[in-house]
Design an enzyme around this catalytic site. Structure first.
Site, PDB file in Angstrom:
ATOM      1  N   ASP A  25       8.148   2.894  -3.315  1.00 17.18           N
ATOM      2  CA  ASP A  25       7.006   2.648  -2.579  1.00 17.18           C
ATOM      3  C   ASP A  25       7.900   1.548  -2.263  1.00 17.18           C
ATOM      4  O   ASP A  25       8.145   0.547  -2.874  1.00 17.18           O
ATOM      5  CB  ASP A  25       6.068   2.673  -3.146  1.00 17.18           C
ATOM      6  CG  ASP A  25       4.859   2.044  -2.699  1.00 17.18           C
ATOM      7  OD1 ASP A  25       4.625   2.179  -1.121  1.00 17.18           O
ATOM      8  OD2 ASP A  25       3.689   2.266  -3.123  1.00 17.18           O
ATOM      9  N   GLY A  26       6.805   0.458  -0.867  1.00 20.03           N
ATOM     10  CA  GLY A  26       6.892  -0.482  -0.798  1.00 20.03           C
ATOM     11  C   GLY A  26       7.716  -1.303   0.318  1.00 20.03           C
ATOM     12  O   GLY A  26       8.272  -2.387   0.595  1.00 20.03           O
ATOM     13  N   ASN A  27       8.690  -0.336   1.436  1.00 20.55           N
ATOM     14  CA  ASN A  27       9.284  -0.879   2.339  1.00 20.55           C
ATOM     15  C   ASN A  27       8.486  -1.253   3.140  1.00 20.55           C
ATOM     16  O   ASN A  27       8.828  -2.156   4.052  1.00 20.55           O
ATOM     17  CB  ASN A  27      10.005   1.214   2.826  1.00 20.55           C
ATOM     18  CG  ASN A  27      10.304   1.870   2.357  1.00 20.55           C
ATOM     19  OD1 ASN A  27      10.926   1.452   0.766  1.00 20.55           O
ATOM     20  ND2 ASN A  27      10.770   2.940   2.637  1.00 20.55           N
ATOM     21  N   GLY A  28       6.872  -0.910   3.328  1.00 25.37           N
ATOM     22  CA  GLY A  28       6.352  -1.397   4.786  1.00 25.37           C
ATOM     23  C   GLY A  28       6.378  -3.360   3.997  1.00 25.37           C
ATOM     24  O   GLY A  28       6.486  -4.114   5.295  1.00 25.37           O
ATOM     25  N   ARG A  29       5.923  -3.384   2.597  1.00 24.41           N
ATOM     26  CA  ARG A  29       5.597  -4.625   2.661  1.00 24.41           C
ATOM     27  C   ARG A  29       6.941  -5.628   2.227  1.00 24.41           C
ATOM     28  O   ARG A  29       7.017  -6.988   3.262  1.00 24.41           O
ATOM     29  CB  ARG A  29       4.866  -4.647   1.197  1.00 24.41           C
ATOM     30  CG  ARG A  29       3.264  -4.568   1.070  1.00 24.41           C
ATOM     31  CD  ARG A  29       3.044  -4.322  -0.262  1.00 24.41           C
ATOM     32  NE  ARG A  29       3.376  -2.485  -0.692  1.00 24.41           N
ATOM     33  CZ  ARG A  29       3.301  -2.033  -1.925  1.00 24.41           C
ATOM     34  NH1 ARG A  29       2.995  -2.614  -2.566  1.00 24.41           N
ATOM     35  NH2 ARG A  29       3.417  -0.613  -1.673  1.00 24.41           N
ATOM     36  N   ASN A  73       1.642  11.926   4.662  1.00 25.72           N
ATOM     37  CA  ASN A  73       2.390  10.969   5.508  1.00 25.72           C
ATOM     38  C   ASN A  73       1.876  10.944   6.704  1.00 25.72           C
ATOM     39  O   ASN A  73       2.506  10.307   7.761  1.00 25.72           O
ATOM     40  CB  ASN A  73       4.117  10.092   5.138  1.00 25.72           C
ATOM     41  CG  ASN A  73       3.405   9.898   3.506  1.00 25.72           C
ATOM     42  OD1 ASN A  73       5.023   9.709   3.229  1.00 25.72           O
ATOM     43  ND2 ASN A  73       3.335   8.804   3.247  1.00 25.72           N
ATOM     44  N   ARG A 193       8.038   4.637 -10.161  1.00 22.33           N
ATOM     45  CA  ARG A 193       7.583   4.197  -8.593  1.00 22.33           C
ATOM     46  C   ARG A 193       7.383   2.543  -8.893  1.00 22.33           C
ATOM     47  O   ARG A 193       7.193   1.940  -9.181  1.00 22.33           O
ATOM     48  CB  ARG A 193       6.097   4.243  -9.010  1.00 22.33           C
ATOM     49  CG  ARG A 193       5.104   4.431  -7.560  1.00 22.33           C
ATOM     50  CD  ARG A 193       4.108   4.488  -7.492  1.00 22.33           C
ATOM     51  NE  ARG A 193       3.519   4.191  -6.230  1.00 22.33           N
ATOM     52  CZ  ARG A 193       2.770   5.312  -5.735  1.00 22.33           C
ATOM     53  NH1 ARG A 193       2.378   6.404  -5.970  1.00 22.33           N
ATOM     54  NH2 ARG A 193       2.208   5.036  -3.682  1.00 22.33           N
ATOM     55  N   SER A 201       0.095   9.386  -6.691  1.00 23.56           N
ATOM     56  CA  SER A 201       0.016  10.204  -5.257  1.00 23.56           C
ATOM     57  C   SER A 201       0.140  11.500  -5.535  1.00 23.56           C
ATOM     58  O   SER A 201       1.043  11.694  -4.363  1.00 23.56           O
ATOM     59  CB  SER A 201       0.876   8.695  -4.179  1.00 23.56           C
ATOM     60  OG  SER A 201       0.443   8.605  -4.402  1.00 23.56           O
TER      61      SER A 201
HETATM   62  C1  FPP Z   1       7.071   4.035   0.849  1.00 21.11           C
HETATM   63  O1  FPP Z   1       6.414   2.859   1.332  1.00 21.11           O
HETATM   64  C2  FPP Z   1       8.500   5.185   1.658  1.00 21.11           C
HETATM   65  C3  FPP Z   1       8.291   6.185   2.810  1.00 21.11           C
HETATM   66  C4  FPP Z   1       6.787   6.131   2.594  1.00 21.11           C
HETATM   67  C5  FPP Z   1       9.358   6.528   3.489  1.00 21.11           C
HETATM   68  C6  FPP Z   1      10.710   6.530   2.298  1.00 21.11           C
HETATM   69  C7  FPP Z   1      11.506   6.347   3.075  1.00 21.11           C
HETATM   70  C8  FPP Z   1      13.212   5.928   2.872  1.00 21.11           C
HETATM   71  C9  FPP Z   1      13.522   5.453   1.774  1.00 21.11           C
HETATM   72  C10 FPP Z   1      14.008   6.503   3.756  1.00 21.11           C
HETATM   73  C11 FPP Z   1      14.655   7.529   4.025  1.00 21.11           C
HETATM   74  C12 FPP Z   1      14.943   8.599   3.789  1.00 21.11           C
HETATM   75  C13 FPP Z   1      16.393   8.854   3.330  1.00 21.11           C
HETATM   76  C14 FPP Z   1      15.879  10.395   2.168  1.00 21.11           C
HETATM   77  C15 FPP Z   1      17.076   9.658   4.575  1.00 21.11           C
HETATM   78  P1  FPP Z   1       5.402   2.387   2.859  1.00 21.11           P
HETATM   79  O2  FPP Z   1       6.090   2.660   3.813  1.00 21.11           O
HETATM   80  O3  FPP Z   1       4.517   3.113   1.874  1.00 21.11           O
HETATM   81  O4  FPP Z   1       5.544   0.643   1.757  1.00 21.11           O
HETATM   82  P2  FPP Z   1       4.080   0.093   1.857  1.00 21.11           P
HETATM   83  O5  FPP Z   1       3.445   0.307   0.761  1.00 21.11           O
HETATM   84  O6  FPP Z   1       4.540  -1.044   1.757  1.00 21.11           O
HETATM   85  O7  FPP Z   1       3.968  -0.247   2.948  1.00 21.11           O
END
Ligand code: FPP
Length: 251
Positions: A25-29, A73, A193, A201
């Protein structure tokens, strides 16, 4: 974070969890912090998966399950969903050979039928190529949710009861495990997490019954094997009682 691998040396290799599950989690941030769009965060999250897999190999973790795309998602913007699916296909194409060489078996949990066709084909190819590997088993949860798994499990058990393959009295934990999409996989001893969120979740609800939970502030694209080692050291400092009292564990 210790850069000299001191963390790793503190791990008791005889008590490493067999199965670690991760809610990435946290890719967007992370992307926002870098002034970029959300897909930049997801793309950088792939490097974290690579590093964690390597860490699992180094300390002998046999199963790693990562939550890559939940049934919820689908509610995200169409462009983000498409970007994630393309990232998945591209990552498989670029990584599968190397992972195969390193003995990684890769499979998915979840319902693949709603994923784009090219994604389904790429996942099938990935599973086929790596199916005989046994160093580490990476399970990618895709279009997965625990409630989906429970519903599917109940439906399939009901079908078999109706057809006389199984009697209602025979249904126990073992049968439920057998019918779930994690059939044959030990329950995770540790769930990680990232990003400071402290929720499950809709992830592996049945399988997490006795799992140790570890939450870290680190955002997924910054997470590396040293962070995994830190989580393992923390896990090893805990007493897992499974409903017993401490004194009983010493017997
Ligand atoms: C959650 O962060 C991340 C996801 C829902 C996607 C995870 C996918 C990857 C790491 C890459 C693809 C995977 C593979 C197996 C190649 P978020 O987007 O909810 O972040 P946020 O809470 O900061 O918005």
């Amino acid at each position: 974070m210790n850069k000299n691998n001191l963390n790793k040396d503190q791990i008791d290799l005889g008590r490493v969890p067999k199965h670690v599950a991760i809610i990435m989690d946290g890719n967007g941030r992370w992307a926002k912090n870098h002034g970029q769009g959300r897909l930049f965060g997801h793309a950088n999250g792939v490097e974290s998966i690579r590093s964690v897999l390597q860490g699992c190999g180094e300390i002998g973790i046999k199963y790693l399950t990562i939550y890559a795309f939940s049934t919820e998602n689908w509610n995200r913007p169409k462009s983000e969903i498409e970007g994630l699916m393309n990232l998945l296909v591209d990552t498989i194409a670029s990584e599968v050979e190397e992972l195969n060489k390193n003995g990684v078996r890769m499979s998915t949990v979840g319902d693949p039928s709603l994923l784009p066709l090219n994604c389904q084909e790429s996942l099938e190819r990935m599973q086929e190529i790596t199916k005989d590997n046994d160093k580490i088993h990476l399970q990618i949860a895709l279009n997965y949710s625990a409630r989906w798994d429970i519903i599917t499990t109940v439906k399939n058990i009901s079908k078999d009861v109706k057809q006389g393959v199984l009697s209602a009295e025979e249904i126990d934990e073992k049968i439920i495990n057998q019918y779930s999409c994690f059939s044959g996989i030990p329950d995770p001893e540790l769930l990680i997490r990232t990003s400071g969120e402290c929720r499950i979740s809709n992830f592996m609800l049945w399988q997490l019954a006795y799992t140790e939970l570890y939450f870290t502030e680190v955002l997924w694209p910054d997470f590396r094997k040293d962070h995994l080692f830190e989580a393992i050291i923390n896990y090893q400092s805990r007493e897992r009682r499974f409903g017993k009292i401490s004194e009983q564990l010493e017997e």
